[in-house]
Design a protein around this motif. Structure first.
Motif, PDB file in Angstrom:
ATOM      1  N   GLN A   1       0.851  -1.182   0.000  1.00  0.00           N
ATOM      2  CA  GLN A   1       0.000   0.000   0.000  1.00  0.00           C
ATOM      3  C   GLN A   1       0.895   1.243   0.000  1.00  0.00           C
ATOM      4  O   GLN A   1       1.927   1.279   0.670  1.00  0.00           O
ATOM      5  CB  GLN A   1      -0.882   0.028   1.245  1.00  0.00           C
ATOM      6  N   PRO A   2       0.539   2.287  -0.748  1.00  0.00           N
ATOM      7  CA  PRO A   2       1.321   3.523  -0.687  1.00  0.00           C
ATOM      8  C   PRO A   2       1.157   4.185   0.671  1.00  0.00           C
ATOM      9  O   PRO A   2       0.108   4.070   1.315  1.00  0.00           O
ATOM     10  CB  PRO A   2       0.713   4.380  -1.803  1.00  0.00           C
ATOM     11  N   GLY A   3       2.200   4.868   1.101  1.00  0.00           N
ATOM     12  CA  GLY A   3       2.114   5.567   2.370  1.00  0.00           C
ATOM     13  C   GLY A   3       3.462   5.659   3.046  1.00  0.00           C
ATOM     14  O   GLY A   3       4.516   5.403   2.446  1.00  0.00           O
ATOM     15  N   VAL A   4       3.429   6.028   4.315  1.00  0.00           N
ATOM     16  CA  VAL A   4       4.639   6.177   5.120  1.00  0.00           C
ATOM     17  C   VAL A   4       4.800   4.924   5.984  1.00  0.00           C
ATOM     18  O   VAL A   4       3.876   4.547   6.724  1.00  0.00           O
ATOM     19  CB  VAL A   4       4.578   7.430   6.004  1.00  0.00           C
ATOM     20  N   TYR A   5       5.948   4.294   5.875  1.00  0.00           N
ATOM     21  CA  TYR A   5       6.241   3.081   6.634  1.00  0.00           C
ATOM     22  C   TYR A   5       7.311   3.379   7.675  1.00  0.00           C
ATOM     23  O   TYR A   5       8.210   4.197   7.451  1.00  0.00           O
ATOM     24  CB  TYR A   5       6.735   1.972   5.710  1.00  0.00           C
ATOM     25  N   GLU A   6       7.196   2.701   8.791  1.00  0.00           N
ATOM     26  CA  GLU A   6       8.216   2.813   9.834  1.00  0.00           C
ATOM     27  C   GLU A   6       8.975   1.499   9.919  1.00  0.00           C
ATOM     28  O   GLU A   6       8.386   0.436  10.131  1.00  0.00           O
ATOM     29  CB  GLU A   6       7.575   3.131  11.184  1.00  0.00           C
TER      30      GLU A   6
END
Length: 876
Positions: A675-680
């Motif tokens: 999924q697109p987005g910000v990953y940690e």
């Protein structure tokens, strides 16, 4: 066991005005109203309701027109004509789970070279009805259509039917779809329709679960027509068996639109997500076959294409479906509707979101695996007269064939198997310089970063070359282990013949077709025949040789020449620590994908109370990404690294499907179509000593960071102009935020070599000779490094370096950081470049300058992205 009495069901018209819709949505949110099958007609919908649901709506002021009790129609055999040009009509009657399994078994027996039929890992609880001979645990069958069962690189399509037991037509649609493909397959035909079928059978991997809920299907066919759930007993509710399998997937599980009451006849979601064997079998398929790109879960009724929508649905205000994926979904719907209209002229299926967001198939496959999944609702009843059902079956089979064709088109971005040959310098200077461990560790990590069905070979060279691993197709964990062992078994020592290594590496290339490349690493100078100049003309066109010059004593000019002449990329690592970063960037070039993140992190020694230490980094993954890889490698090769990943912007993303590889010194994570987005990314280690980690993240997508080339030979003192562009589907992205730095050598080999007599005074030279100078030069002579003038110059430079380190405590061969300016593309003579990096060089220092770049921006559709890069440029 006395079951909860089955309620009566009534076919009813309900209005769709805003006030009524608000009341209906409220009742659904509380789990008091199912009505998840609807036929839309103008300003009203035809639904099936229980008497209690009718009463609830009427008490809430919603006008309900009750058309009478739903009575299943008797299953009389019939057939339906089809407008399709190929042969159709392979099913003619409703079947129970045994009949469905027999139909697929017959297809497998008729087409053994094109199909496999296997049991999925988990059996069901078992049928508990009145029909003798059907009791006991039941297998769930997976039918696969492929002429290459050993491969998992073809684009995949998953068809599931029969999750809801009372919906009798969908399994027939799955059988019809498979039958049409197999019975019309003919490689010798010139008929365009048959050629299209051949392309599907040969070009994609088709997975079909025709009876996903065999216990429930048998119970509905033989005991209770309108039974919907499976038949697993529920603890504490002996009279209320079963779970609604299309509420038991993990995404949105337990939320509005499903029931927590085991005695709910329709939408009980189960005690936990994936509590049911039937759902775990579906999860197994998508985790086992990462090539699946699209899917249909076929239901009845409603004549709908339902799927995740950016605007959400009944209970979710919005969903993280990016514009690019929404566009793909819309195009797939249009294509499938056209196929339906070819079967039933004028027929158009509605499009929308699933009727609730409480653990359904399509949300799980899309948000968990980024598979373009649909709930396909066919027909106008659960069990219509068979003649009507078979028309819907033909419509569904046409839609499935259309989606199969579009899956081929989706595969244009799918990972293409590649062949990578590593050619590794094993001369004696690798031991002297301390490069052996870093070289072994990074070469092994590069192998583990390769994908299944890629191919790899390993060649080593000193005075002669040897094959450590012939070209081998990576088909499983055993091949990865064998390839790593081949690298571990390289014995270092001897002189240097870069030409011999390159020559032998070329013999391991596969025939033209799939991408193929060579990675060549050397830490020294060519001093043994054959000469590189005689081998370079034999490198085939389209085979880039990417080169790594390791250490200041390497022949940087020659290695850059090899890369330039073959279309490869030249990298320079000043030392073994820099080799980790260089291998990260080299992997991106070899695999033809982009780095989105690169960093190095140093952790100090742990304290006496706790050895465990950790750190986190945030990484942006853009839209429409086929896969993301994350690499965490420690410079200390015996360190264990643990890594965890979570999506901060899509908390529901199912990351349990992460593929993970761990080896001493590194951990790798692979995430298919994230999924697109910000990953940690959280990295932790229990090592007590200091740890230095190199981090990298990669993606494969239509958005590319394209590097140009520095024009011509760059003389010392001239600036380096390096053009860069970010391109999305061939269109440049103009609005970018850029940060860059240059790593510049503080001196050069030639400068230090000139200080040989001036710096090394007789007393100091006498002092150094027994300890450092003579030993160092002896090793260089032994390995053949001083066989020519260049080698002698390097030896003298290193002797001066030893002297300066002792007298000043500072390494003259250090690299200094400086900012890089951006200049107008005209200066680089590259009008297509959006960015031109300009780095100054020293008038007196030749050597390799390394440039680092981080680019951020938004795609044409507004999706955030990040790219990172690294290039080495030889000056002088």
């Amino acid at each position: 066991m006395a079951d909860n009495p089955a309620p009566a069901f009534f076919r009813c018209w309900i209005p769709t005005d805003p006030a009524s819709a608000s009341v209906i949505r409220h009742l659904r949110e509380q789990g008091l109203l199912c009505a998840d099958h609807r036929l839309r007609r103008d300003d009203r919908e035809l639904v099936v309701l229980t008497q209690s649901e009718v009463n609830l709506l009427e008490e809430a002021g919603v006008a309900v027109e009750n058309l009478g009790e739903l009575v299943p129609h008797a299953p009389t055999p019939s057939s339906a004509d089809s407008a399709d040009a190929i042969t159709t009509g392979f099913v003619s009657e409703y079947l129970d789970a045994v009949g469905i399994a027999a139909a697929f078994a017959d297809l497998h027996a008729s087409f053994p070279a094109l199909t496999t039929l296997t049991n999925l890992p988990e059996t069901t609880t078992g049928y508990d009805g009145s029909e003798p001979g059907l009791g006991g645990a039941a297998p769930v069958k997976l039918f696969r259509i492929t002429n290459t069962p050993a491969l998992s690189t073809k684009p995949g399509l998953l068809i599931v039917a029969g999750l809801h037991a009372r919906e009798w037509a969908p399994p027939l649609a799955a059988i019809e779809f498979a039958s049409q493909l197999l019975n019309n397959y003919d490689p010798t035909s010139a008929d365009p329709d048959v050629i299209a079928v051949n392309a599907l059978v040969e070009g994609i991997d088709i997975f079909i679960v025709g009876a996903a809920n065999p216990d429930g299907i048998n119970y509905s066919r033989h005991d209770e027509d309108l039974w919907r759930k499976n038949r697993r007993p529920n603890a504490g509710s002996p009279g209320c068996p079963g779970v609604d399998l299309n509420r038991n997937f993990s995404i949105y599980w337990g939320e509005a639109g499903s029931s927590s009451d085991p005695c709910d006849y329709q939408t009980y979601h189960g005690p936990s997500a994936f509590s049911e064997a039937e759902n775990r079998n579906i999860r197994h398929i998508v985790e086992q076959f990462p090539n699946i790109l699209a899917a249909i879960d076929c239901h009845s009724y409603g004549e709908d294409f339902l799927r995740p929508q950016p605007g959400g649905g009944s209970y979710i205000g919005s969903e993280p479906v990016p514009p690019a994926d929404d566009g793909i979904y819309s195009a797939l719907e249009t294509t499938m509707n056209a196929a339906i209209a070819a079967v039933s002229p004028g027929k158009v299926y509605s499009t929308g979101t699933t009727s609730n967001h409480a653990g359904t198939f399509d949300e799980y496959l899309y948000f968990g695996h980024r598979i373009f999944a649909f709930e396909l609702e066919i027909g106008e009843d659960f069990q219509p007269p068979i003649a009507d059902a078979l028309v819907s079956v033909q419509e569904a089979a046409g839609a499935m064939r259309a989606l199969a064709q579009e899956t081929l088109n989706l595969s244009a971005r799918f990972i293409t198997p590649a062949s990578i040959v590593q050619v590794i310098d094993k001369s004696g200077s690798m031991i002297t310089s301390g490069y052996v461990d870093a070289t072994r560790g990074n070469a092994q990590r590069l192998i583990d970063l390769m994908s299944l069905n890629d191919s790899t070979a390993v060649v080593s060279f000193s005075g002669t070359a040897a094959t450590e691993l012939p070209l081998t197709n990576i088909t499983g964990a055993g091949v990865y282990a064998a390839a790593r062992a081949a690298v571990a078994g390289i014995s270092f020592g001897g002189s240097t013949s870069i030409g011999a290594g390159l020559q032998l590496g070329l013999t391991h290339l596969p025939p033209p077709g799939a991408p193929r490349s060579i990675l060549l690493l050397s830490d020294g100078y060519q001093n043994t025949d054959p000469e590189v100049e005689t081998v370079l003309p034999t490198v085939p066109g389209g085979v880039p040789v990417h080169t790594i010059a390791l250490g200041l004593a390497s022949d940087q000019a020659l290695l850059q020449e090899i890369a330039d002449e073959t279309g490869g990329t030249y990298f320079f690592s000043p030392d073994e620590l820099g080799l980790f970063e260089v291998y990260n960037v080299a992997h991106a070039a070899l695999a033809d994908h982009d780095m989105v993140f690169g960093d190095s992190v140093s952790l100090p020694r742990g304290d006496s109370r706790s050895r465990s230490r950790s750190f986190t980094r945030r990484i942006v993954i853009d839209c429409d990404v086929d896969y993301a890889d994350f690499s965490i490698a420690a410079h200390q090769g015996d360190v264990r690294l643990d890594a965890e990943l979570r999506c901060l912007t899509v908390p529901s993303a199912d990351l349990r499907r992460l593929e993970r590889k761990m080896a001493p010194g590194y951990t790798l994570l692979h995430l298919k179509r994230p999924q697109p987005g910000v990953y940690e990314l959280k990295v932790s280690t229990a090592s007590a000593g200091p740890v230095t980690c190199a981090l990298a993240a990669y993606v494969k997508s239509a958005l590319r960071l394209n590097w140009g080339k520095a024009s011509g030979r760059i003389e010392p003192g001239q600036p380096i102009h390096l053009p860069v562009a970010v391109v999305e589907d061939g269109r440049p992205v103009r609005q970018l935020s850029v940060s860059a730095e240059a790593l510049s050598p503080a001196t050069s080999v030639s400068l230090l070599a000139r200080q040989w007599r001036r710096s090394l005074r007789p007393p100091l030279r006498k002092l150094l000779c027994p300890v450092t100078l003579i030993k160092w030069l002896a090793r260089r002579w032994q390995s053949g490094k001083t066989a020519d003038e260049s080698g002698e110059e390097v030896a003298r430079a290193f002797a001066v370096r030893e002297h300066l380190l002792l007298t000043t405590g500072r390494d003259p061969f250090r690299y200094d950081r400086s900012n890089v300016h951006l200049v107008h593309p005209k200066l680089a003579r590259d009008p297509n470049a959006a960015i031109v990096l300009s780095a100054p060089t020293s008038k007196t220092i030749e050597g390799t300058y390394n440039l680092r770049l981080v680019v951020q921006g938004r795609t044409h559709s507004g999706c955030p992205f990040m790219r990172a890069g690294f290039r080495s440029i030889r000056v002088g």
